[in-house]
Design a protein around this motif. Structure first.
Motif, mmCIF file in Angstrom:
data_model
loop_
_atom_site.group_PDB
_atom_site.id
_atom_site.type_symbol
_atom_site.label_atom_id
_atom_site.label_comp_id
_atom_site.label_asym_id
_atom_site.label_seq_id
_atom_site.Cartn_x
_atom_site.Cartn_y
_atom_site.Cartn_z
ATOM 1 N N ILE A 267 0.863 -1.179 0.000
ATOM 2 C CA ILE A 267 0.000 0.000 0.000
ATOM 3 C C ILE A 267 0.900 1.230 0.000
ATOM 4 N N ALA A 268 0.392 2.315 -0.581
ATOM 5 C CA ALA A 268 1.177 3.536 -0.691
ATOM 6 C C ALA A 268 0.245 4.738 -0.737
ATOM 7 N N GLY A 269 0.832 5.931 -0.617
ATOM 8 C CA GLY A 269 0.040 7.155 -0.646
ATOM 9 C C GLY A 269 -0.341 7.608 0.751
ATOM 10 N N GLY A 270 -0.823 8.842 0.850
ATOM 11 C CA GLY A 270 -1.128 9.442 2.149
ATOM 12 C C GLY A 270 -2.073 8.641 3.021
ATOM 13 N N VAL A 271 -3.098 8.034 2.413
ATOM 14 C CA VAL A 271 -4.085 7.288 3.186
ATOM 15 C C VAL A 271 -3.506 5.968 3.702
ATOM 16 N N SER A 272 -2.382 5.525 3.143
ATOM 17 C CA SER A 272 -1.765 4.296 3.646
ATOM 18 C C SER A 272 -1.187 4.478 5.045
ATOM 19 N N ALA A 273 -1.158 5.743 5.523
ATOM 20 C CA ALA A 273 -0.738 6.004 6.896
ATOM 21 C C ALA A 273 -1.877 5.736 7.886
ATOM 22 N N ASN A 274 -3.087 5.519 7.372
ATOM 23 C CA ASN A 274 -4.252 5.285 8.227
ATOM 24 C C ASN A 274 -4.108 3.962 8.976
ATOM 25 N N SER A 275 -4.222 4.006 10.299
ATOM 26 C CA SER A 275 -4.006 2.808 11.113
ATOM 27 C C SER A 275 -5.082 1.753 10.878
ATOM 28 N N GLY A 276 -6.300 2.192 10.601
ATOM 29 C CA GLY A 276 -7.369 1.234 10.336
ATOM 30 C C GLY A 276 -7.102 0.435 9.075
ATOM 31 N N LEU A 277 -6.610 1.111 8.039
ATOM 32 C CA LEU A 277 -6.272 0.428 6.791
ATOM 33 C C LEU A 277 -5.109 -0.527 7.007
ATOM 34 N N ARG A 278 -4.090 -0.083 7.694
ATOM 35 C CA ARG A 278 -2.914 -0.920 7.935
ATOM 36 C C ARG A 278 -3.271 -2.170 8.741
ATOM 37 N N ASN A 279 -4.003 -1.980 9.815
ATOM 38 C CA ASN A 279 -4.334 -3.110 10.687
ATOM 39 C C ASN A 279 -5.238 -4.126 10.004
ATOM 40 N N THR A 280 -6.234 -3.631 9.274
ATOM 41 C CA THR A 280 -7.148 -4.539 8.581
ATOM 42 C C THR A 280 -6.428 -5.284 7.463
ATOM 43 N N LEU A 281 -5.527 -4.596 6.774
ATOM 44 C CA LEU A 281 -4.742 -5.248 5.726
ATOM 45 C C LEU A 281 -3.921 -6.397 6.295
ATOM 46 N N LEU A 282 -3.312 -6.181 7.447
ATOM 47 C CA LEU A 282 -2.497 -7.231 8.064
ATOM 48 C C LEU A 282 -3.363 -8.416 8.496
ATOM 49 N N GLU A 283 -4.588 -8.142 8.939
ATOM 50 C CA GLU A 283 -5.506 -9.223 9.318
ATOM 51 C C GLU A 283 -5.876 -10.070 8.094
ATOM 52 N N ILE A 284 -6.189 -9.405 6.983
ATOM 53 C CA ILE A 284 -6.537 -10.129 5.758
ATOM 54 C C ILE A 284 -5.333 -10.911 5.238
ATOM 55 N N ALA A 285 -4.149 -10.294 5.345
ATOM 56 C CA ALA A 285 -2.929 -10.938 4.858
ATOM 57 C C ALA A 285 -2.682 -12.274 5.547
ATOM 58 N N ALA A 286 -2.986 -12.331 6.829
ATOM 59 C CA ALA A 286 -2.768 -13.563 7.580
ATOM 60 C C ALA A 286 -3.648 -14.693 7.057
ATOM 61 N N SER A 287 -4.887 -14.372 6.688
ATOM 62 C CA SER A 287 -5.805 -15.410 6.208
ATOM 63 C C SER A 287 -5.590 -15.744 4.732
ATOM 64 N N GLU A 288 -5.065 -14.767 3.956
ATOM 65 C CA GLU A 288 -4.869 -14.968 2.517
ATOM 66 C C GLU A 288 -3.448 -15.398 2.163
ATOM 67 N N ASN A 289 -2.589 -15.487 3.175
ATOM 68 C CA ASN A 289 -1.176 -15.845 2.955
ATOM 69 C C ASN A 289 -0.465 -14.841 2.059
ATOM 70 N N TRP A 290 -0.767 -13.553 2.286
ATOM 71 C CA TRP A 290 -0.107 -12.481 1.564
ATOM 72 C C TRP A 290 1.189 -12.094 2.264
#
Length: 336
Positions: A267-290
């Motif tokens: 992820i990149a860009g100003g909104v990628s600093a958003n903690s909600g986006l970062r945390n949710t992305l990491l949660e999905i990554a764990a289940s999707e093996n990203w």
């Protein structure tokens, strides 16, 4: 050994950076507070502030890197996209500096630079990878095949996610810039307290205009019954809005990953600093093996470090431009 001076002036941050052999030695950012009372960036005021800031900002970057201007091998600058007046200041300075120092000019696409910010620090993504690039003016999913081989496979058809955050903040009477404040208040709010609609857009494209309108009408309706509605529910409102924007973004990103079979996700860009986006992305990554790549906060918002690192890789390719170069207010990544 290559020493690159990077210049970023696409919107309301004047930034300069020194990159030596792919390592960032300085990254100076001069912010513009003049826009706060207007609730958004005023282009004419932005360009004037760039004129005042650019020389001291460049000087500070050179000083912090502990080099002399004569050691600079090339100057990279944001050609676009962005505000034309702001881009003109950075472009004009870069051309003059290059001419005076007898060094080559390197044009950089602002959106490509956001993606290449992932190559500033370790771990660096391997190709190919998908990058969700989210800012106040852009929302894109880009398939990155090489440093400058990028394919746009999804984008917003109207408003950007960052604009949805900022407009929502304005509706909630939060000061500009409101996106970071929504993130702050959302941390202690109930994201399930209020429900906002999800746009039904086919494929990998996004839409946020309808969401903005629904938030506006919802708040207006509640205020008509309770003038203190925003004040009494600010944390839950922010959490609910942020949750919906994040779910829209990541639903499309997940779809893109499934279609392309790519597991390296950035992820990149100003909104990628958003903690909600970062945390949710990491949660999905764990289940999707990203395998997920997220830049440091200082490299998410507009900054010259991403310009100088992009310039460094262009320098290695001998990709230079001539003095007749002009800024481009609109300059996108090629659509697949």
């Amino acid at each position: 050994m290559a020493t690159i001076l990077g210049i970023e002036s696409s919107c309301d941050e004047t930034s300069a950076s020194i990159c030596i052999d792919g390592k960032i030695r300085s990254n100076i950012i001069a912010n513009q507070t003049v826009h706060e009372k207007f609730g958004g960036v005023i282009p004419e005021l932005a360009s004037r502030a760039h004129q005042q800031n650019i020389i001291p900002t460049v000087d500070a970057a050179i000083q912090e890197a502990k080099i002399h201007k004569n050691e600079i091998d090339a100057i990279a600058f944001t050609r676009g996209p962005g505000l034309l007046g702001s881009l003109l200041v950075g472009t004009s300075f870069a051309k003059a500096f290059a001419l005076a120092q007898h060094i080559p000019l390197i044009e950089v696409n602002h959106m490509q630079a956001h993606i290449l910010a992932h190559f500033i620090d370790d771990p660096k993504p391997s190709f190919p990878f998908l990058c969700l690039t989210v800012s106040g003016g852009h929302t894109q999913i880009v398939q990155v095949n090489d440093f400058f081989d990028m394919e746009l496979i999804g984008q917003t058809i109207d408003d950007a996610a960052g604009e949805a955050f900022d407009k929502t903040a304005k509706i909630l009477n939060l000061p500009y810039p409101g996106g970071p404040l929504i993130d702050k208040y959302a941390k202690t709010g109930n994201s399930e307290k209020f429900t906002f609609p999800e746009p039904q857009i086919k494929g990998l494209d996004f839409s946020f205009s309808g969401l903005k309108t629904s938030i506006l009408y919802f708040v207006q309706q509640r205020l008509s019954k309770n003038p203190l509605f925003i004040e009494e529910n600010i944390h839950d409102l922010c959490a609910s809005v942020q949750s919906r924007i994040v779910s829209i973004l990541l639903k499309k990103l997940k779809l893109a990953a499934n279609e392309t079979k790519i597991k390296n996700i950035a992820i990149a860009g100003g909104v990628s600093a958003n903690s909600g986006l970062r945390n949710t992305l990491l949660e999905i990554a764990a289940s999707e093996n990203w395998k997920v790549f997220i830049p440091k906060f200082e490299y998410c918002t507009d900054n010259a470090a991403m310009i100088s690192i992009a310039g460094y890789y262009k320098y290695l390719q001998g990709d230079f431009v001539t003095q007749d170069i002009a800024p481009l207010a609109r300059w996108g990544i090629a659509k697949n």
